[in-house]
Design a protein around this motif. Structure first.
Motif, PDB file in Angstrom:
ATOM      1  N   LEU A   1      58.692   2.475  -1.818  1.00 11.71           N
ATOM      2  CA  LEU A   1      57.234   2.325  -1.820  1.00 11.71           C
ATOM      3  C   LEU A   1      56.692   1.562  -3.029  1.00 11.71           C
ATOM      4  N   ALA A   2      57.435   1.543  -4.133  1.00 16.66           N
ATOM      5  CA  ALA A   2      56.951   0.830  -5.314  1.00 16.66           C
ATOM      6  C   ALA A   2      58.081   0.605  -6.300  1.00 16.66           C
ATOM      7  N   ASN A   3      58.002  -0.498  -7.045  1.00 16.60           N
ATOM      8  CA  ASN A   3      58.941  -0.754  -8.140  1.00 16.60           C
ATOM      9  C   ASN A   3      58.249  -0.400  -9.446  1.00 16.60           C
ATOM     10  N   GLU A   4      58.946   0.325 -10.290  1.00 17.47           N
ATOM     11  CA  GLU A   4      58.318   0.816 -11.518  1.00 17.47           C
ATOM     12  C   GLU A   4      59.206   0.594 -12.740  1.00 17.47           C
ATOM     13  N   ASP A   5      58.575   0.723 -13.903  1.00 18.65           N
ATOM     14  CA  ASP A   5      59.291   0.697 -15.178  1.00 18.65           C
ATOM     15  C   ASP A   5      58.981   1.977 -15.933  1.00 18.65           C
ATOM     16  N   TYR A   6      60.006   2.572 -16.523  1.00 22.76           N
ATOM     17  CA  TYR A   6      59.792   3.748 -17.378  1.00 22.76           C
ATOM     18  C   TYR A   6      59.482   3.313 -18.806  1.00 22.76           C
ATOM     19  N   VAL A   7      58.531   4.008 -19.418  1.00 22.69           N
ATOM     20  CA  VAL A   7      58.157   3.752 -20.813  1.00 22.69           C
ATOM     21  C   VAL A   7      57.971   5.094 -21.527  1.00 22.69           C
ATOM     22  N   VAL A   8      57.896   5.038 -22.870  1.00 22.14           N
ATOM     23  CA  VAL A   8      57.580   6.236 -23.650  1.00 22.14           C
ATOM     24  C   VAL A   8      56.124   6.111 -24.070  1.00 22.14           C
ATOM     25  N   GLY A   9      55.368   7.206 -23.998  1.00 20.74           N
ATOM     26  CA  GLY A   9      53.940   7.161 -24.333  1.00 20.74           C
ATOM     27  C   GLY A   9      53.612   7.916 -25.604  1.00 20.74           C
ATOM     28  N   PHE A  10      52.806   7.275 -26.456  1.00 13.96           N
ATOM     29  CA  PHE A  10      52.327   7.908 -27.689  1.00 13.96           C
ATOM     30  C   PHE A  10      50.804   8.005 -27.636  1.00 13.96           C
ATOM     31  N   ARG A  11      50.220   8.771 -28.585  1.00 20.42           N
ATOM     32  CA  ARG A  11      48.762   8.812 -28.668  1.00 20.42           C
ATOM     33  C   ARG A  11      48.233   7.392 -28.826  1.00 20.42           C
ATOM     34  N   LYS A  12      47.081   7.130 -28.212  1.00 19.45           N
ATOM     35  CA  LYS A  12      46.467   5.803 -28.324  1.00 19.45           C
ATOM     36  C   LYS A  12      46.296   5.461 -29.800  1.00 19.45           C
ATOM     37  N   GLY A  13      46.824   4.322 -30.217  1.00 21.92           N
ATOM     38  CA  GLY A  13      46.666   3.889 -31.605  1.00 21.92           C
ATOM     39  C   GLY A  13      47.860   4.213 -32.487  1.00 21.92           C
ATOM     40  N   ASP A  14      48.792   5.047 -32.019  1.00 25.83           N
ATOM     41  CA  ASP A  14      49.967   5.403 -32.835  1.00 25.83           C
ATOM     42  C   ASP A  14      51.006   4.282 -32.785  1.00 25.83           C
TER      43      ASP A  14
ATOM     44  N   ILE B   1      55.527  20.806 -20.865  1.00 29.35           N
ATOM     45  CA  ILE B   1      54.099  20.735 -20.553  1.00 29.35           C
ATOM     46  C   ILE B   1      53.938  20.578 -19.040  1.00 29.35           C
ATOM     47  N   SER B   2      52.710  20.696 -18.596  1.00 29.53           N
ATOM     48  CA  SER B   2      52.437  20.405 -17.189  1.00 29.53           C
ATOM     49  C   SER B   2      52.187  18.892 -17.099  1.00 29.53           C
ATOM     50  N   TRP B   3      52.863  18.240 -16.149  1.00 34.70           N
ATOM     51  CA  TRP B   3      52.780  16.764 -16.054  1.00 34.70           C
ATOM     52  C   TRP B   3      51.349  16.286 -15.906  1.00 34.70           C
ATOM     53  N   ASP B   4      50.571  17.070 -15.192  1.00 34.05           N
ATOM     54  CA  ASP B   4      49.192  16.679 -14.923  1.00 34.05           C
ATOM     55  C   ASP B   4      48.333  16.706 -16.198  1.00 34.05           C
ATOM     56  N   ALA B   5      48.799  17.440 -17.224  1.00 33.34           N
ATOM     57  CA  ALA B   5      47.984  17.603 -18.437  1.00 33.34           C
ATOM     58  C   ALA B   5      48.515  16.763 -19.595  1.00 33.34           C
ATOM     59  N   LYS B   6      49.393  15.781 -19.293  1.00 35.31           N
ATOM     60  CA  LYS B   6      50.084  15.076 -20.373  1.00 35.31           C
ATOM     61  C   LYS B   6      49.157  14.360 -21.356  1.00 35.31           C
ATOM     62  N   GLU B   7      48.102  13.712 -20.836  1.00 32.67           N
ATOM     63  CA  GLU B   7      47.193  12.970 -21.722  1.00 32.67           C
ATOM     64  C   GLU B   7      46.478  13.936 -22.680  1.00 32.67           C
ATOM     65  N   LEU B   8      46.086  15.097 -22.143  1.00 29.95           N
ATOM     66  CA  LEU B   8      45.404  16.120 -22.945  1.00 29.95           C
ATOM     67  C   LEU B   8      46.341  16.680 -24.016  1.00 29.95           C
ATOM     68  N   GLU B   9      47.577  16.938 -23.629  1.00 28.54           N
ATOM     69  CA  GLU B   9      48.568  17.493 -24.566  1.00 28.54           C
ATOM     70  C   GLU B   9      48.790  16.533 -25.729  1.00 28.54           C
ATOM     71  N   LEU B  10      48.733  15.233 -25.438  1.00 29.08           N
ATOM     72  CA  LEU B  10      48.897  14.221 -26.480  1.00 29.08           C
ATOM     73  C   LEU B  10      47.681  14.200 -27.396  1.00 29.08           C
ATOM     74  N   SER B  11      46.500  14.148 -26.784  1.00 30.02           N
ATOM     75  CA  SER B  11      45.301  13.968 -27.604  1.00 30.02           C
ATOM     76  C   SER B  11      44.998  15.210 -28.440  1.00 30.02           C
ATOM     77  N   THR B  12      45.402  16.389 -27.980  1.00 26.27           N
ATOM     78  CA  THR B  12      45.181  17.600 -28.792  1.00 26.27           C
ATOM     79  C   THR B  12      46.325  17.810 -29.789  1.00 26.27           C
ATOM     80  N   LYS B  13      47.271  16.879 -29.826  1.00 26.35           N
ATOM     81  CA  LYS B  13      48.389  16.896 -30.778  1.00 26.35           C
ATOM     82  C   LYS B  13      49.364  18.036 -30.570  1.00 26.35           C
ATOM     83  N   ASN B  14      49.352  18.607 -29.389  1.00 19.60           N
ATOM     84  CA  ASN B  14      50.356  19.620 -29.057  1.00 19.60           C
ATOM     85  C   ASN B  14      51.737  18.961 -28.960  1.00 19.60           C
ATOM     86  N   ILE B  15      51.741  17.684 -28.600  1.00 18.17           N
ATOM     87  CA  ILE B  15      52.983  16.899 -28.551  1.00 18.17           C
ATOM     88  C   ILE B  15      52.715  15.538 -29.209  1.00 18.17           C
TER      89      ILE B  15
END
Ligand code: ARG
Length: 267
Positions: free
Chosen positions: A218-231, A84-98
């Protein structure tokens, strides 16, 4: 008057009841759904080595891919990979493409609001990458220079959080992926790429002598896995397997193949 009050109370009561019912209708069946369809579709930007990327045979491989494949095996479902395109990740999730975003995704508050996220599994920092023969050695040296970042990435959060650095820049350019950003460094007029250290280190090793990573982060971060909100049930199941894989040494083993050491933080 009393009647009206009674009526109002009754209506409110009914409304509350109705709300309760509709909540039940939208109950979380995310885990059941995945088990029923027999696969988990992992969304990724396939230009993000070594977390997930196309190898020389055009096959998508990487640390996150190996971990996800093992989690799916333990869940008894097939892993499907969807670029997917990284910029469209939230959309790809909510439309259930992923079904999930599993690709070196950094935790941030916005994402916690728009997705259901796992616990952190690895640490990362945001770093600046310049050409190896560049005279730039510190973030201060980037004053008046052009910096490139990936669209929709937390490199942008990291720069926003360092106002002095941000204000010192001549230009902040956004491109679709980090491979593109690093290429631009070689061929066009940009001076640095701000990106994930995990990826930057991989590149500087792979193309030895081409790039260097500045020491300051520039920043300290943590990696996580993201699912559709509520899953939540699906998220919990994946977390359960990640914890088991940390305990039985599988996570460490996968990390060693990609990074030469165990960088995972799951307990
Ligand atoms: N970790 C950063 C973020 O979550 C960068 C990820 C960028 N790209 C990617 N393909 N995972 O925004």
């Amino acid at each position: 008057m009393k009647k009206i009050v009674k009526l109002l109370v009754m209506t409110m009561f009914l409304l509350i009841l109705a709300a309760g019912c509709s909540k039940k209708d939208s109950a979380d069946t995310s885990l059941e759904d995945i088990i029923a369809k027999g696969n988990l579709i992992l969304g990724l930007d396939d230009a993000f080595p070594p977390m997930g990327f196309k190898d020389d045979n055009q096959e998508i491989v990487g640390f996150d891919i190996d971990v996800a494949r093992e989690v799916c095996k333990r869940m008894g479902v097939e892993l499907k990979i969807q670029p997917i395109s990284w910029d469209a990740k939230e959309l790809e999730l909510s439309t259930k493409n992923i079904d999930c975003i599993w690709n070196g995704m950094t935790y941030n508050e916005d994402r916690a609001k728009s997705m259901t996220l796992t616990m952190p599994y690895m640490k990362n920092t945001q770093v600046a990458v310049v050409l190896a023969d560049s005279s730039i050695n510190t973030l201060k040296d980037l004053a008046g220079k052009t910096v490139v970042i990936q669209n929709g990435s937390t490199a942008s959060d990291a720069i926003d959080a360092n106002k002095e650095f941000k204000d010192s820049l001549k230009d902040l350019v956004k491109v679709d992926d980090n491979v593109q950003a690093l290429l631009d460094l070689k061929v066009s007029g940009s001076d640095a790429v701000v990106m994930d250290e995990v990826v930057a280190r991989y590149y500087t090793e792979k193309e030895a002598g081409t790039y260097k990573v500045l020491d300051e982060t520039l920043a300290n971060e943590d990696y996580v896995v993201g699912f559709r909100k509520g899953d939540k049930s699906l998220c919990k199941e994946v977390e359960k397997h990640l914890k088991e894989m940390a305990a039985d040494g599988t996570l460490a083993k996968i990390s060693e193949t990609w990074f030469g050491k165990d960088l995972t933080t799951v307990k």
